[in-house]
Design an enzyme around this catalytic site. Structure first.
Site, PDB file in Angstrom:
ATOM      1  N   ASP A 260       0.742   5.007   1.957  1.00 47.43           N
ATOM      2  CA  ASP A 260      -0.058   5.611   3.107  1.00 47.43           C
ATOM      3  C   ASP A 260      -0.903   6.622   2.678  1.00 47.43           C
ATOM      4  O   ASP A 260      -0.336   7.494   1.806  1.00 47.43           O
ATOM      5  CB  ASP A 260       0.984   6.122   4.082  1.00 47.43           C
ATOM      6  CG  ASP A 260       1.812   5.106   4.911  1.00 47.43           C
ATOM      7  OD1 ASP A 260       1.354   3.816   4.882  1.00 47.43           O
ATOM      8  OD2 ASP A 260       2.805   5.276   5.205  1.00 47.43           O
TER       9      ASP A 260
ATOM     10  N   HIS B 137       0.825  -1.219   0.127  1.00 47.96           N
ATOM     11  CA  HIS B 137       0.289  -0.001   0.106  1.00 47.96           C
ATOM     12  C   HIS B 137       0.897   1.248   0.008  1.00 47.96           C
ATOM     13  O   HIS B 137       1.998   1.140   0.181  1.00 47.96           O
ATOM     14  CB  HIS B 137      -0.904   0.098   1.315  1.00 47.96           C
ATOM     15  CG  HIS B 137      -0.144   0.363   2.562  1.00 47.96           C
ATOM     16  ND1 HIS B 137       0.537  -0.864   3.232  1.00 47.96           N
ATOM     17  CD2 HIS B 137      -0.018   1.050   3.081  1.00 47.96           C
ATOM     18  CE1 HIS B 137       1.094  -0.488   4.359  1.00 47.96           C
ATOM     19  NE2 HIS B 137       1.019   0.670   4.418  1.00 47.96           N
TER      20      HIS B 137
ATOM     21  N   ARG C 168       5.192   6.352  14.148  1.00 46.76           N
ATOM     22  CA  ARG C 168       5.252   7.033  12.599  1.00 46.76           C
ATOM     23  C   ARG C 168       4.828   8.223  12.492  1.00 46.76           C
ATOM     24  O   ARG C 168       3.925   8.564  13.344  1.00 46.76           O
ATOM     25  CB  ARG C 168       4.557   5.784  11.707  1.00 46.76           C
ATOM     26  CG  ARG C 168       4.445   6.521  10.030  1.00 46.76           C
ATOM     27  CD  ARG C 168       3.596   5.851   9.215  1.00 46.76           C
ATOM     28  NE  ARG C 168       2.172   6.478   9.240  1.00 46.76           N
ATOM     29  CZ  ARG C 168       1.186   6.244   8.347  1.00 46.76           C
ATOM     30  NH1 ARG C 168       1.130   4.915   8.152  1.00 46.76           N
ATOM     31  NH2 ARG C 168       0.208   6.894   8.375  1.00 46.76           N
TER      32      ARG C 168
ATOM     33  N   HIS D 130       4.937   0.003   0.085  1.00 48.88           N
ATOM     34  CA  HIS D 130       5.525  -0.805   1.137  1.00 48.88           C
ATOM     35  C   HIS D 130       4.434  -1.888   1.782  1.00 48.88           C
ATOM     36  O   HIS D 130       3.214  -1.680   1.440  1.00 48.88           O
ATOM     37  CB  HIS D 130       5.985  -0.022   2.565  1.00 48.88           C
ATOM     38  CG  HIS D 130       4.910   0.906   3.004  1.00 48.88           C
ATOM     39  ND1 HIS D 130       4.578   1.987   2.459  1.00 48.88           N
ATOM     40  CD2 HIS D 130       4.360   0.747   4.167  1.00 48.88           C
ATOM     41  CE1 HIS D 130       3.820   2.570   3.084  1.00 48.88           C
ATOM     42  NE2 HIS D 130       3.477   1.804   4.332  1.00 48.88           N
TER      43      HIS D 130
HETATM   44  C1  OGA Z   1       3.041   2.243   8.339  1.00 41.34           C
HETATM   45  C2  OGA Z   1       3.262   0.768   7.978  1.00 41.34           C
HETATM   46  C3  OGA Z   1       4.452  -1.142   8.349  1.00 41.34           C
HETATM   47  C4  OGA Z   1       5.226  -1.448   9.689  1.00 41.34           C
HETATM   48  O1  OGA Z   1       3.665   2.673   9.272  1.00 41.34           O
HETATM   49  O2  OGA Z   1       2.553   2.924   7.356  1.00 41.34           O
HETATM   50  O3  OGA Z   1       2.512   0.382   6.820  1.00 41.34           O
HETATM   51  O4  OGA Z   1       6.406  -2.112   9.251  1.00 41.34           O
HETATM   52  N1  OGA Z   1       3.926   0.114   8.720  1.00 41.34           N
HETATM   53  O5  OGA Z   1       4.910  -1.392  10.475  1.00 41.34           O
HETATM   54 MN    MN Z   2       1.772   1.832   5.604  1.00 38.37          MN
END
Ligand code: OGA
Ligand code: MN
Length: 297
Positions: A116, A114, A280, A265
């Protein structure tokens, strides 16, 4: 690649389709303009940067992220009270529960490929994810180079998507949970979410990337549903090829900065009995666009 001596920063590419380590730099210390420009140039060149061995608190993480622009507030997740961090721009990603309640989002599950918050009209240009606790195994995060995915598409597929737009479903998270306040979607054409060009021009590099966002409930506007499904399946089969990807195996103190305009990712699942805690934040962006002049050359 060695950057000018005065910045003291070394950029070491992963050797995969994207990603580089940035060494010689303590993110908790103030960053001068030359060092920032060097980091930004490395980011545009490598799409994903990793800074290992950092020691950041939330204000430190936010201060570094703010060098790239204003920050977005955390997205809406499945459960309203998961996000216990007091800073509205920080999203807690964790499987940890306190008194039976999750303190963060995404749990221990696999997260599918995806980009974000691509379901918003204005989408974050980048995200930063900082590791505070990591499981002994699993929970690796994969990144994929969407410039390469676009550049290597068969001509027929390129022609099929240039000028077309795709709807990005906002109802589900990347682990498939229904977001709080959203209804289940039966027909992708009815899904809530923003519509963006499938071929996206990066405003800084002027390169074009494949911009798919997320597969679930996606819809290519104007096509009969069956045609949209078929085209999306072919695009996703191409974009998720391992040759475009690099995987991050987390260590405590790793900070990863990725560019949502040209990379997507995913995350592997991990043992629910182990703990994983990430913070994040996301850098505000503008509306994704396609500049036809980029194809004229
Ligand atoms: C994000 C995500 C992946 C992870 O933080 O946007 O997709 O590794 N995280 O936690
Ligand atoms: Mn993400």
């Amino acid at each position: 690649m060695d950057l000018p001596q005065r910045t003291g920063i070394t950029v070491i590419p992963t050797g995969a389709a994207l990603g580089a380590d940035v060494a010689g730099f303590d993110l908790a210390k103030p960053l001068d303009a030359a060092a920032f420009r060097a980091i930004e140039a490395a980011w545009h060149g490598h799409l994903v940067l990793r800074f290992r061995g950092q020691q950041l608190d939330d204000p430190g993480l936010l201060a570094f992220a703010r060098r790239f622009g204003d920050l977005d507030r955390a997205p809406v997740h499945a459960v309203g009270d998961t996000d216990v961090d007091p800073y509205p721009e920080i999203t807690v990603m964790s499987n940890i529960k306190v008194d039976g309640k999750p303190i963060g989002n995404l749990g221990h599950y696999e997260a599918e490929w995806h980009t974000d918050m691509s379901y918003n009209e204005k989408t974050p240009i980048g995200s930063l994810l900082y590791a505070l606790e990591v499981p002994p195994a699993g929970g690796d995060t994969g990144f994929s180079n969407l410039y390469r995915a676009f550049e290597t598409l068969p001509g027929e597929l390129k022609r099929a998507i240039i000028g077309k737009s795709c709807k990005h479903d906002s109802s589900r998270t990347s682990v498939g949970d229904l977001r709080k306040g959203f209804k289940d979607v039966a027909d992708p054409r009815e899904a809530p979410g923003a519509v963006h060009p499938i071929v996206r021009t990066h405003p800084a590099t002027r390169r074009n990337a494949l911009f798919l966002g997320r597969r679930r409930n996606a819809y290519i506007v104007g096509l009969p549903l069956a045609e949209s499904e078929d085209l999306l399946n072919r695009l996703w089969a191409h974009a998720s090829k391992p040759e475009f990807a690099w995987y991050q195996q987390w260590k405590v103190g790793d900070l990863i900065l990725w560019d949502n305009r040209c990379a997507m990712h995913r995350r592997d699942a991990f043992d629910p009995a182990s703990r994983r805690l990430m913070h994040r934040t996301q850098i505000q962006g503008d509306r994704p666009f396609f500049d036809p002049a980029t194809l004229a050359a």
